[in-house]
Design a protein around this motif. Structure first.
Motif, short mmCIF file in Angstrom:
data_model
loop_
_atom_site.label_atom_id
_atom_site.label_comp_id
_atom_site.label_asym_id
_atom_site.label_seq_id
_atom_site.Cartn_x
_atom_site.Cartn_y
_atom_site.Cartn_z
N LYS A 1 -3.48 -10.21 46.23
CA LYS A 1 -3.75 -11.45 46.96
C LYS A 1 -4.31 -12.52 46.03
CE LYS A 1 -5.99 -13.20 51.15
NZ LYS A 1 -4.73 -13.55 51.84
N ALA A 2 -5.21 -12.12 45.14
CA ALA A 2 -5.82 -13.09 44.23
C ALA A 2 -4.77 -13.74 43.33
CB ALA A 2 -6.90 -12.40 43.38
N TRP A 3 -3.90 -12.93 42.74
CA TRP A 3 -2.92 -13.49 41.81
C TRP A 3 -1.79 -14.20 42.53
CZ3 TRP A 3 -4.33 -14.25 37.05
CH2 TRP A 3 -5.35 -13.47 36.53
N THR A 4 -1.51 -13.81 43.77
CA THR A 4 -0.53 -14.56 44.56
C THR A 4 -1.04 -15.97 44.86
OG1 THR A 4 0.34 -12.56 45.60
CG2 THR A 4 0.73 -14.64 46.74
N TRP A 5 -2.31 -16.06 45.27
CA TRP A 5 -2.89 -17.39 45.54
C TRP A 5 -3.07 -18.18 44.25
CZ3 TRP A 5 -3.33 -20.10 49.88
CH2 TRP A 5 -3.14 -19.42 51.08
N LEU B 1 -0.60 -22.55 32.75
CA LEU B 1 -0.94 -21.18 32.37
C LEU B 1 -2.45 -20.94 32.42
CD1 LEU B 1 1.48 -20.39 29.40
CD2 LEU B 1 1.53 -19.44 31.71
N ALA B 2 -3.21 -21.91 31.91
CA ALA B 2 -4.67 -21.77 31.96
C ALA B 2 -5.16 -21.77 33.40
CB ALA B 2 -5.31 -22.91 31.17
N SER B 3 -4.58 -22.61 34.24
CA SER B 3 -4.98 -22.65 35.65
C SER B 3 -4.70 -21.33 36.33
CB SER B 3 -4.23 -23.78 36.37
OG SER B 3 -4.50 -25.03 35.78
N PHE B 4 -3.54 -20.75 36.05
CA PHE B 4 -3.18 -19.46 36.65
C PHE B 4 -4.19 -18.38 36.27
CE2 PHE B 4 -0.78 -15.41 36.35
CZ PHE B 4 -0.47 -15.26 37.71
N VAL C 1 -7.35 -18.69 35.14
CA VAL C 1 -8.70 -18.95 35.67
C VAL C 1 -8.76 -18.71 37.17
CG1 VAL C 1 -10.43 -20.73 36.04
CG2 VAL C 1 -9.30 -20.56 33.83
N LEU C 2 -7.77 -19.24 37.91
CA LEU C 2 -7.75 -19.07 39.36
C LEU C 2 -7.66 -17.59 39.74
CD1 LEU C 2 -5.43 -21.99 40.53
CD2 LEU C 2 -7.86 -21.70 41.07
N GLY C 3 -6.77 -16.85 39.07
CA GLY C 3 -6.61 -15.43 39.38
C GLY C 3 -7.88 -14.64 39.14
N ALA C 4 -8.54 -14.89 38.00
CA ALA C 4 -9.77 -14.16 37.67
C ALA C 4 -10.89 -14.48 38.65
CB ALA C 4 -10.19 -14.48 36.24
N VAL C 5 -11.04 -15.77 38.99
CA VAL C 5 -12.11 -16.18 39.90
C VAL C 5 -11.89 -15.61 41.30
CG1 VAL C 5 -13.15 -18.16 41.07
CG2 VAL C 5 -12.71 -18.26 38.62
N LEU C 6 -10.66 -15.72 41.81
CA LEU C 6 -10.36 -15.22 43.16
C LEU C 6 -10.50 -13.70 43.24
CD1 LEU C 6 -7.29 -17.43 44.13
CD2 LEU C 6 -9.60 -17.55 45.06
N GLN C 7 -10.05 -13.00 42.20
CA GLN C 7 -10.17 -11.55 42.23
C GLN C 7 -11.63 -11.12 42.22
OE1 GLN C 7 -7.87 -9.51 39.28
NE2 GLN C 7 -8.28 -7.51 40.16
N ARG C 8 -12.45 -11.78 41.43
CA ARG C 8 -13.87 -11.42 41.39
C ARG C 8 -14.55 -11.73 42.73
NH1 ARG C 8 -18.19 -13.09 36.64
NH2 ARG C 8 -19.99 -11.98 37.52
N TYR C 9 -14.20 -12.88 43.32
CA TYR C 9 -14.83 -13.27 44.58
C TYR C 9 -14.41 -12.33 45.71
CZ TYR C 9 -16.01 -16.01 48.72
OH TYR C 9 -16.49 -16.42 49.93
N TRP C 10 -13.10 -12.05 45.81
CA TRP C 10 -12.61 -11.22 46.90
C TRP C 10 -12.94 -9.74 46.70
CZ3 TRP C 10 -7.45 -14.33 47.15
CH2 TRP C 10 -7.63 -15.39 48.05
N THR C 11 -13.22 -9.33 45.48
CA THR C 11 -13.67 -7.95 45.28
C THR C 11 -15.03 -7.74 45.93
OG1 THR C 11 -12.43 -7.73 43.20
CG2 THR C 11 -14.28 -6.22 43.55
N ALA C 12 -15.88 -8.76 45.83
CA ALA C 12 -17.20 -8.67 46.46
C ALA C 12 -17.12 -8.91 47.96
CB ALA C 12 -18.15 -9.67 45.81
N ARG C 13 -16.20 -9.77 48.39
CA ARG C 13 -16.06 -10.10 49.82
C ARG C 13 -14.58 -10.04 50.19
NH1 ARG C 13 -19.50 -13.70 47.48
NH2 ARG C 13 -21.65 -13.84 48.31
N PRO C 14 -14.04 -8.85 50.46
CA PRO C 14 -12.62 -8.73 50.77
C PRO C 14 -12.23 -9.58 51.98
CG PRO C 14 -13.59 -6.57 50.41
CD PRO C 14 -14.73 -7.55 50.48
N PRO C 15 -11.11 -10.31 51.91
CA PRO C 15 -10.65 -11.09 53.06
C PRO C 15 -10.40 -10.19 54.27
CG PRO C 15 -9.42 -11.66 51.07
CD PRO C 15 -10.23 -10.46 50.74
N ARG C 16 -10.60 -10.75 55.44
CA ARG C 16 -10.43 -9.96 56.67
C ARG C 16 -9.01 -9.43 56.78
NH1 ARG C 16 -12.29 -12.84 62.09
NH2 ARG C 16 -14.20 -12.84 60.83
#
Length: 245
Positions: A178-182, A219-222, A224-239
């Motif tokens: 989900k993180a890398w898709t978004w 490429l840089a945006s991809f 950074v966004l993937g790493a940030v979203l994966q770290r955030y959703w690992t702590a708080r998985p989406p419903r």
């Protein structure tokens, strides 16, 4: 299907919806038109290479769609499950199969894509699509998978019960997908923004930086966004992930 009910094979038995074929055709035609009009600075060789790469990607996508429809299949036997993909095949013995689940399609629903897809999960929580075991090819994929698991039970040395460590791996990988898709969606937005910046540079006679705008920034945006979203959703998985069956 044999007398035990476990021997079965899933192949394409229904034609693709016309709306799906029309959408693919429109997208590819528009891509080819835009590729022909693509302007990246004043470097003609860069335009040629970029246009060629985009056209090659479109052809590869079309070939994959065709192979997925006419070559791919899922075969179930007393020994296990074999999945033939567009290019290669893979087989799992029953003791390597953790679960088979029907889940919502990540690409949409309705006439443009199957709404429900079947996936095989192995003992490490990895997920694999089972081709043609979906609501485009079957009237009731839930009932089909339930019957399949019931018929396969005598051939397994394990039960179908949930195992916490495998479920943890499934959740972790779902979060990553989900993180890398978004992140990919966000990169498309960034790419469009870079296109506007490039138009502004052309309009005002500013120096153009096509590689920076259309390659390095996305490429840089991809990343950074993937790493940030994966770290955030690992702590708080989406419903939507936490409540998946």
């Amino acid at each position: 299907m044999d007398e035990s009910g476990v021997e079965r094979e899933y192949r394409k038995r229904r034609k693709l919806p016309q709306a799906y074929l029309l959408l693919v055709g429109v997208v590819m035609l528009n891509g080819l038109i835009q590729t022909g009009r693509l302007q990246l600075g004043h470097d003609s060789s860069l335009r040629i290479w970029t246009s060629g790469a985009v056209a090659l990607l479109m052809v590869a996508a079309l070939v994959r769609i065709v192979l997925e429809q006419y070559r791919a299949y899922t075969r179930v036997t007393a020994a296990g499950i074999t999945v033939q993909g567009p290019v290669r095949s893979r087989t799992w013995a029953w003791h390597e199969v953790y679960d088979i689940r029907v889940q919502p399609s990540p690409r949409g629903s309705g006439r443009m894509a199957p709404q429900w897809l079947a996936y095989l999960y192995d003992m490490e929580g990895r997920r694999f699509r089972l081709p043609h075991l979906d609501d485009w090819q079957l009237d009731d994929p839930y009932a089909e998978v339930s019957a399949l698991c019931l018929a396969a039970a005598p051939h397994r040395s394990l039960t179908w019960e949930r195992r916490p460590h495998v479920e943890e791996g499934i959740l972790r990988r779902a979060v990553g997908r989900k993180a890398w898709t978004w992140a990919a969606y966000g990169t498309l937005v960034v790419l469009f923004a870079m296109f506007l910046v490039d138009l502004w540079q052309i309009a005002f006679g500013r120096p153009e930086h096509p590689f920076l705008l259309f390659l390095w920034v996305p490429l840089a945006s991809f990343g950074v966004l993937g790493a940030v979203l994966q770290r955030y959703w690992t702590a708080r998985p989406p419903r939507s992930i936490a409540q998946q069956p």
